[in-house]
Enzyme design. Structure first.
Site, mmCIF file in Angstrom:
data_model
loop_
_atom_site.group_PDB
_atom_site.id
_atom_site.type_symbol
_atom_site.label_atom_id
_atom_site.label_comp_id
_atom_site.label_asym_id
_atom_site.label_seq_id
_atom_site.Cartn_x
_atom_site.Cartn_y
_atom_site.Cartn_z
ATOM 1 C CG ASP A 89 -3.643 6.306 0.581
ATOM 2 O OD1 ASP A 89 -4.803 5.756 0.948
ATOM 3 O OD2 ASP A 89 -3.403 7.386 1.089
ATOM 4 C CG HIS A 144 -8.245 0.242 5.185
ATOM 5 N ND1 HIS A 144 -8.338 0.260 3.970
ATOM 6 C CD2 HIS A 144 -7.808 1.395 5.620
ATOM 7 C CE1 HIS A 144 -7.920 0.891 3.354
ATOM 8 N NE2 HIS A 144 -7.237 2.061 4.350
ATOM 9 C CG ASP A 145 -10.589 3.731 4.198
ATOM 10 O OD1 ASP A 145 -10.035 3.972 5.433
ATOM 11 O OD2 ASP A 145 -9.904 3.989 2.998
ATOM 12 C CD GLU A 170 -8.253 5.543 -1.148
ATOM 13 O OE1 GLU A 170 -9.117 5.447 -0.295
ATOM 14 O OE2 GLU A 170 -7.429 6.292 -0.891
ATOM 15 C CG ASP A 190 -2.091 0.740 1.134
ATOM 16 O OD1 ASP A 190 -2.108 1.834 0.547
ATOM 17 O OD2 ASP A 190 -3.128 0.388 1.498
HETATM 18 C C1 GLC Z 1 -7.076 6.574 2.051
HETATM 19 C C2 GLC Z 1 -6.960 5.191 3.001
HETATM 20 C C3 GLC Z 1 -7.583 6.040 4.427
HETATM 21 C C4 GLC Z 1 -6.366 6.976 4.800
HETATM 22 C C5 GLC Z 1 -6.273 8.208 3.656
HETATM 23 C C6 GLC Z 1 -5.101 9.034 3.969
HETATM 24 O O1 GLC Z 1 -8.030 7.184 1.563
HETATM 25 O O2 GLC Z 1 -7.824 4.327 2.610
HETATM 26 O O3 GLC Z 1 -7.427 5.045 5.403
HETATM 27 O O4 GLC Z 1 -6.892 7.455 5.980
HETATM 28 O O5 GLC Z 1 -6.132 7.427 2.298
HETATM 29 O O6 GLC Z 1 -4.063 8.307 3.706
#
Ligand code: GLC
Ligand code: CA
Length: 549
Positions: free
Chosen positions: A201, A324-325, A259, A100
């Site tokens: 990310d 995880h979000d 993402e 990640d």
């Molecule tokens: C992404 C991750 C999340 C994190 C954010 C900042 O959205 O999935 O868990 O808080 O980025 O890095």
């Protein structure tokens, strides 16, 4: 639908949130040796790729999504030797390793930032985004995702730095070529160590408008305003991603999933259309509160069609209901009470019947559910704390504010993995860093491992089916009209093989229209297997069935 990197289409990815997977040394925090000790669980499931949420050095302001050493392992998670051992063992088992990568921002404890903040003319001064005060205040009205202003003042420089997330997550300055090169060579370093892919990310925000105009979006209760529409998906960001692709992804043939902060099919296609040479697939991000308030089976069906149309000629999909979000999928989309087991299976069967690479988030394969902590102090997630705070500022009672925090909290998905019915669910012998869901005595991996009708066994069967059925892994998709928003029919065909599946996305019975009922179809899987399986076109609540026709 042919693609250069065809192997990506055969992946079934399992996401581990290392902090909550398995503790090996009794400190209450999951770690890399813990993951290594649980690989049998993943092998039994049949997955062939492991996505590790960040394991890099981090002060854990946002649980590893704030990196202070990109080429180091977080002390709490173990050592680089532990990581090497995990990577080697995964490869031995035919499991690809996906890291990640958090490169929109670093930690404020990263040596680059520590240097950058000391003066306006040090060698790292332009590694972050610094601006002078405006009329003695912040450079603009932008809000940070986790609350308050997106700007933080540093007296040594007499300037503010920009942070989209918490103030301990300063944004990296992608406009600086030296910074870009640091990131690319770091990525290359990991690839040479054996990494097979990256989940990248918060990638749609890399480029920022250099004049930093005020945002016109309505302010939050604390007065600051989100800048999303100004910073999301800018052409400059796509250019940086293409650089990344040219420099690292393509030469090393690594799998990539970005993402992206959008759910719009056309917007997502801009990141994954193969002609654009950016990512292999994208994980759309929508804030939990938006998803909770707007999702419906009808909308999902429409999204599936739109996503399919946008990429069927020239792209690929990451398929997931959980990460995880997000809240736990059986609690959000299914029914975590009387239809817990069948609805968890229905969601799995629906997702794995779609074209694209399926992602399984730890605990989903045993039907783990949301967890409501009784006090705001029990929460770890900065998002939950900020939600609570914004509601209090808006004049809500602590009770209401807590309910909102409980609903959206990312901790719902982060409570420790439930391995067995012993104390602390077999996760740790110490005090767990985050409370364990008390339902672990019933919902746990041990209970389900040898039960042929468990949710776990359903996942196993689905994964095996995907591996043996080209129609599932490569086939075209057709969504025949069923006359009902909550009854999904999915038809997948490839080289003469056709699979037809029905999914009753509802707690009410539903009837498969006569014209769609397969005449001599073989039932491959049913969400009511424990109850004896498919009994005919009158589907029961959350009944799912997959036929080969
Ligand atoms: C992404 C991750 C999340 C994190 C954010 C900042 O959205 O999935 O868990 O808080 O980025 O890095
Ligand atoms: Ca530990």
């Amino acid at each position: 639908m042919e693609q250069k990197k065809d192997w990506v289409k055969d992946l079934i990815v399992y996401q581990v949130y290392p902090r909550s997977f398995q503790d090996s040394n009794g400190d209450g925090i999951g770690d890399i040796p813990g993951i290594l000790s649980r690989l049998d669980h993943l092998s039994a499931l049949g997955i062939n790729a492991l996505w590790l949420s960040p394991v890099f050095r981090s002060p854990n302001d946002d649980n590893g999504y704030d990196i202070s050493g990109y080429r180091e392992i977080m002390d709490e998670f173990g050592t680089m030797e532990d990581w090497d051992a995990l990577c080697a063992e995964c490869h031995k088992r035919g499991i690809k390793v996906i890291m990640d990568l958090v490169v929109n921002h670093s930690s404020d404890e990263h040596p680059w930032f520590l240097e950058s903040k000391t003066s306006r003319d040090n060698p790292k001064s332009d590694y972050y985004i610094w601006r002078d005060p405006k009329n003695g205040k912040e450079p603009n009205n932008w809000a940070s995702v986790f609350g308050g202003s997106a700007w933080e003042f540093v007296p040594e420089r007499g300037q503010y730095y920009y942070h989209l997330f918490s103030k301990k997550q300063p944004d990296l300055n992608w406009a600086n070529p030296a910074l870009r090169e640091e990131i690319f060579s770091m990525m290359e370093w990991w690839v040479k160590k054996g990494v097979d892919g990256f989940r990248v990310d918060a990638i749609s925000y890399l480029d920022k408008p250099q004049d930093f105009p005020d945002s016109a979006e309505p302010p939050q209760p604390d007065g600051y305003s989100f800048s999303s529409s100004l910073i999301n998906g800018r052409p400059g960001t796509h250019a940086y991603i293409r650089d990344m692709n040219r420099r690292v992804f393509s030469p090393y043939n690594v799998m990539t999933v970005g993402e992206v902060a959008s759910k719009d099919a056309e917007e997502l296609a801009r990141y994954v259309n193969t002609d654009r040479e950016e990512f292999d697939m994208a994980i759309p991000f929508v804030a939990p509160i938006v998803e909770i308030n707007t999702w419906s089976p009808k909308k999902m069906k429409q999204d599936i069609q739109n996503d399919y149309d946008a990429l069927k000629e020239n792209g690929w999909w990451a398929r997931f209901f959980s990460n995880h979000d997000k809240p736990r999928q059986v609690s959000l989309y299914g029914n975590d009470k009387e239809y817990w087991e069948v609805s968890a299976k229905m969601l799995a069967m629906l997702l794995h019947s779609l074209p694209g690479t399926p992602f399984v988030y730890q605990g989903e394969e045993i039907g783990m559910t949301n967890m409501r902590f009784p006090y705001i102090e029990d929460y770890n997630d900065p998002d939950a704390k900020n939600t609570y705070h914004q509601h209090i500022l808006a004049g809500d009672t602590p009770d209401v504010a807590l309910k909102e925090a409980q609903m959206i909290s990312r901790d719902n998905a982060r409570t420790p993995m439930q391995w067995n019915a012993t104390e602390n669910a077999g996760f740790t012998t110490g005090k767990p860093w985050l409370g364990i869901n008390p339902n672990y005595t019933k919902i746990n991996a041990e209970n389900q491992k040898n039960d042929p009708h468990s949710i776990f066994s359903c996942y196993k069967a689905l994964i095996a089916l995907r591996k043996s059925s080209p129609a599932l892994s490569r086939g075209d998709l057709e969504i025949p009209e069923t006359g009902s928003d909550t009854l999904f029919a999915l038809k997948r065909s490839y080289n003469g093989e056709t699979l037809l599946s029905f999914h009753n996305f509802s707690a009410e019975p539903s009837k498969i229209p006569a014209a769609l009922v397969p005449q001599n179809g073989e039932v491959l899987l049913s969400s009511y297997d424990r109850e004896g399986g498919y009994t005919g076109p009158n589907l029961r609540p959350y009944e799912s069935v997959i036929f080969r026709v």
